[in-house]
Enzyme design. Structure first.
Site, PDB file in Angstrom:
ATOM      1  N   HIS A 226     -12.686 -54.208  27.975  1.00 12.71           N
ATOM      2  CA  HIS A 226     -12.246 -53.973  26.600  1.00 12.71           C
ATOM      3  C   HIS A 226     -10.744 -54.197  26.455  1.00 12.71           C
ATOM      4  O   HIS A 226      -9.974 -54.090  27.422  1.00 12.71           O
ATOM      5  CB  HIS A 226     -12.596 -52.555  26.160  1.00 12.71           C
ATOM      6  CG  HIS A 226     -11.917 -51.482  26.971  1.00 12.71           C
ATOM      7  ND1 HIS A 226     -10.615 -51.092  26.755  1.00 12.71           N
ATOM      8  CD2 HIS A 226     -12.353 -50.728  28.005  1.00 12.71           C
ATOM      9  CE1 HIS A 226     -10.281 -50.154  27.605  1.00 12.71           C
ATOM     10  NE2 HIS A 226     -11.321 -49.912  28.386  1.00 12.71           N
TER      11      HIS A 226
ATOM     12  N   HIS B 295     -15.925 -51.840  30.925  1.00 10.52           N
ATOM     13  CA  HIS B 295     -14.718 -51.110  31.312  1.00 10.52           C
ATOM     14  C   HIS B 295     -14.242 -51.521  32.700  1.00 10.52           C
ATOM     15  O   HIS B 295     -14.992 -52.086  33.489  1.00 10.52           O
ATOM     16  CB  HIS B 295     -15.002 -49.612  31.275  1.00 10.52           C
ATOM     17  CG  HIS B 295     -15.541 -49.157  29.955  1.00 10.52           C
ATOM     18  ND1 HIS B 295     -14.744 -48.648  28.957  1.00 10.52           N
ATOM     19  CD2 HIS B 295     -16.813 -49.168  29.459  1.00 10.52           C
ATOM     20  CE1 HIS B 295     -15.493 -48.363  27.906  1.00 10.52           C
ATOM     21  NE2 HIS B 295     -16.746 -48.669  28.186  1.00 10.52           N
TER      22      HIS B 295
END
Length: 205
Positions: A10, A158
């Site tokens: 992200h 992530h």
């Protein structure tokens, strides 16, 4: 047959900016993080990349990054699966704490061990080994079969959940993966051979 997997961490989150341990907390992207995600979509679009399916975590910073990338390649309505198996590593008692404050409380060496060791979790949280135990079964049962079926797959998640996948794909040791850092909003493109080994890897930094 093309077998393509694109991994994307992200974009910068509000808590990244504030130097806080984030884990399963759910802060939004910063303006920079949004720009990073949009830029990732543009880079992939410039390559002519199109996806058949997308996967993301249960946290909004990954979901919004995923959507910005899909918007960028002109596939805003693509089928997207969300699962907490792809969530960031749970930092337990460190979640929400400033990293400098944590070092003052527990000491530089102890915090470094919690952050960078493979199998020592912070209090109440997950080690990278624990994160891999959650992420890899989902990758093997839900994501990899789509890739091996000849599809182009996007996985926006992530740093640590993706590092556990990278560790397997790149055949890295427990020591080697600790030196790997994934940039925010930077796509990594894997092409697979028919036996699931990696034919090529490209980082769009």
């Amino acid at each position: 047959m093309e077998r393509t997997l694109v991994l994307a961490r992200h974009g910068q989150s509000d808590w990244n900016l504030k130097n806080l341990f984030t884990g399963w907390k759910d802060p939004d992207l910063t303006e920079q993080g949004t720009a990073e995600a949009i830029a990732a979509g543009k880079k992939l679009n410039d390559m002519g990349m199109k996806f058949d399916v997308a996967f993301t975590s249960d946290l909004q910073r990954a979901q919004k990054t995923c959507q910005h990338i899909l918007d960028g390649v002109g596939q805003s309505d693509l089928t997207t699966y969300r699962d907490l198996a792809l969530n960031e590593r749970d930092y337990g008692d460190l979640s929400g704490l400033n990293k400098d404050d944590a070092r003052k409380k527990w000491g530089e060496e102890q915090v470094h061990i919690w952050r960078r060791s493979y199998d020592v979790p912070p209090p109440g949280g997950e080690s990278l080994k624990d994160t891999a135990a959650r992420t890899l079964p989902y990758f093997i049962t839900d994501i990899l079969p789509q890739v091996m079926a000849g599809k182009s797959v996007l996985c926006a998640a992530h740093g640590n959940s993706l590092r556990s996948i990278v560790m397997v794909l790149d055949r890295l040791s427990r020591e080697e993966i600790l030196e790997v850092n994934l940039g925010t909003g930077v796509p990594i493109i894997y092409k697979f051979n028919a036996d699931t080994t990696i034919a090529s890897k490209e980082i769009l930094g």
